[in-house]
Design a protein around this motif. Structure first.
Motif, PDB file in Angstrom:
ATOM      1  N   GLU A  82       0.554  -1.204  -0.064  1.00  0.00           N
ATOM      2  CA  GLU A  82      -0.099   0.017   0.157  1.00  0.00           C
ATOM      3  C   GLU A  82       0.928   1.110   0.007  1.00  0.00           C
ATOM      4  O   GLU A  82       1.962   1.286   1.222  1.00  0.00           O
ATOM      5  CB  GLU A  82      -1.002   0.083   1.114  1.00  0.00           C
ATOM      6  N   LYS A  92      -6.851  15.992   1.695  1.00  0.00           N
ATOM      7  CA  LYS A  92      -7.447  14.865   0.799  1.00  0.00           C
ATOM      8  C   LYS A  92      -6.763  15.205  -0.371  1.00  0.00           C
ATOM      9  O   LYS A  92      -6.500  14.753  -1.583  1.00  0.00           O
ATOM     10  CB  LYS A  92      -8.316  13.647   0.660  1.00  0.00           C
ATOM     11  N   TYR A  95      -3.964  13.080  -2.056  1.00  0.00           N
ATOM     12  CA  TYR A  95      -5.282  11.469  -2.964  1.00  0.00           C
ATOM     13  C   TYR A  95      -5.687  12.004  -3.832  1.00  0.00           C
ATOM     14  O   TYR A  95      -5.659  11.104  -5.098  1.00  0.00           O
ATOM     15  CB  TYR A  95      -5.752  10.999  -1.667  1.00  0.00           C
ATOM     16  N   GLU A 114      -6.468  -0.521  -5.173  1.00  0.00           N
ATOM     17  CA  GLU A 114      -7.477  -0.629  -4.941  1.00  0.00           C
ATOM     18  C   GLU A 114      -7.511   1.092  -3.932  1.00  0.00           C
ATOM     19  O   GLU A 114      -6.580   0.687  -3.434  1.00  0.00           O
ATOM     20  CB  GLU A 114      -8.038  -1.494  -3.496  1.00  0.00           C
ATOM     21  N   TRP A 115      -8.552   1.562  -4.598  1.00  0.00           N
ATOM     22  CA  TRP A 115      -8.358   3.687  -3.748  1.00  0.00           C
ATOM     23  C   TRP A 115      -9.035   3.692  -2.824  1.00  0.00           C
ATOM     24  O   TRP A 115     -10.527   3.784  -2.702  1.00  0.00           O
ATOM     25  CB  TRP A 115      -8.738   4.266  -5.248  1.00  0.00           C
ATOM     26  N   ARG A 116      -8.859   3.784  -1.144  1.00  0.00           N
ATOM     27  CA  ARG A 116      -9.580   3.839  -0.526  1.00  0.00           C
ATOM     28  C   ARG A 116      -8.701   5.717   0.477  1.00  0.00           C
ATOM     29  O   ARG A 116      -7.746   5.692   0.617  1.00  0.00           O
ATOM     30  CB  ARG A 116      -8.835   2.799   0.875  1.00  0.00           C
ATOM     31  N   GLU A 117      -9.851   6.374   0.294  1.00  0.00           N
ATOM     32  CA  GLU A 117      -9.926   8.036  -0.223  1.00  0.00           C
ATOM     33  C   GLU A 117     -10.022   8.035   2.106  1.00  0.00           C
ATOM     34  O   GLU A 117      -9.074   8.818   2.499  1.00  0.00           O
ATOM     35  CB  GLU A 117     -11.001   8.707  -0.012  1.00  0.00           C
ATOM     36  N   ASN A 118     -10.851   6.983   3.207  1.00  0.00           N
ATOM     37  CA  ASN A 118     -10.667   7.180   3.955  1.00  0.00           C
ATOM     38  C   ASN A 118     -11.254   8.711   4.734  1.00  0.00           C
ATOM     39  O   ASN A 118     -10.380   8.788   5.161  1.00  0.00           O
ATOM     40  CB  ASN A 118      -9.520   6.174   4.574  1.00  0.00           C
ATOM     41  N   LYS A 121     -10.318   9.436   8.187  1.00  0.00           N
ATOM     42  CA  LYS A 121      -9.269   9.965   9.132  1.00  0.00           C
ATOM     43  C   LYS A 121      -7.959   9.865   8.359  1.00  0.00           C
ATOM     44  O   LYS A 121      -9.004  11.022   6.906  1.00  0.00           O
ATOM     45  CB  LYS A 121      -8.734   7.972   8.552  1.00  0.00           C
ATOM     46  N   SER A 124      -4.842   8.361   3.444  1.00  0.00           N
ATOM     47  CA  SER A 124      -5.533   7.376   2.522  1.00  0.00           C
ATOM     48  C   SER A 124      -4.567   7.142   1.631  1.00  0.00           C
ATOM     49  O   SER A 124      -3.841   7.003   2.019  1.00  0.00           O
ATOM     50  CB  SER A 124      -5.689   8.839   1.338  1.00  0.00           C
ATOM     51  N   SER A 125      -5.067   5.644   0.792  1.00  0.00           N
ATOM     52  CA  SER A 125      -3.723   3.883   0.994  1.00  0.00           C
ATOM     53  C   SER A 125      -4.948   4.136  -0.615  1.00  0.00           C
ATOM     54  O   SER A 125      -5.527   4.035  -1.348  1.00  0.00           O
ATOM     55  CB  SER A 125      -3.747   3.332   1.659  1.00  0.00           C
ATOM     56  N   ILE A 126      -3.307   3.549  -1.734  1.00  0.00           N
ATOM     57  CA  ILE A 126      -4.174   2.759  -2.860  1.00  0.00           C
ATOM     58  C   ILE A 126      -3.198   1.796  -2.897  1.00  0.00           C
ATOM     59  O   ILE A 126      -1.955   1.078  -2.011  1.00  0.00           O
ATOM     60  CB  ILE A 126      -2.857   3.816  -3.929  1.00  0.00           C
TER      61      ILE A 126
END
Length: 169
Positions: A82, A92, A95, A114-118, A121, A124-126
């Motif tokens: 990630e 963000k 992101y 998988e793109w997670r903006e969260n 929180k 964020s993660s990819i």
């Protein structure tokens, strides 16, 4: 009165939980140690931080506020990589800049991520996952090879992009 047996049950449950936790921690530490040795052996250009008994191992990506993690999950039996985007202001922005480049990034990576903006929180993660059981140490060489290749690919695809990210654009 039965209260002592209740106490015994609780301490037994706690003991089992601690053993399970410590077994998992030992596995994580061994897993990362072997990965680090493998990366040195094959002279990979990705450099991890010192391994510890956690479900992740961190790699630098050349800019503060960003890093890459190798991941292992013994519950869902998968490993992954990630890109973490720490976002102190909660906006963000970085992101979203990377998200604008999603098609090119995924083309370069050779598949969907998988793109997670969260939104709730400040990170964020990819991510990219691979189904593999980290407890099957006879398959670690295959898993470590996948992690090496994926970590190197993340480095190639994201390092320069991250360095060039400019919020004033």
């Amino acid at each position: 009165d039965g209260s002592s047996s209740k106490l015994d049950e609780n301490s037994a449950a706690k003991e089992i939980e601690n053993q399970t936790t410590s077994e998992t921690k030992k596995l994580q530490y061994r897993y990362w140690l072997e990965l680090v040795n493998y990366l040195e052996e094959v002279r990979s250009k990705v450099r991890p931080q010192t391994p510890s008994p956690k479900h992740w191992l961190t790699f630098s990506i050349g800019r503060s506020g960003f890093h890459v993690n190798a991941l292992l999950n013994t519950v869902t039996n998968r490993i992954g990589v990630e890109l973490v985007i720490a976002d102190k202001d909660g906006e963000k922005a970085f992101y979203h800049l990377l998200m604008k480049d999603k098609d090119a990034i995924e083309r370069e990576m050779g598949g969907a991520l998988e793109w997670r903006e969260n939104p709730e929180k400040n990170r964020s993660s990819i991510l990219l996952f691979f189904n593999a059981n980290p407890a099957e140490d006879q398959k670690w060489n295959l898993q470590h090879d996948w992690l090496k290749n994926t970590l190197e690919k993340f480095d190639v695809v994201f390092r320069q992009r991250i360095k060039n990210l400019n919020l004033s654009e």
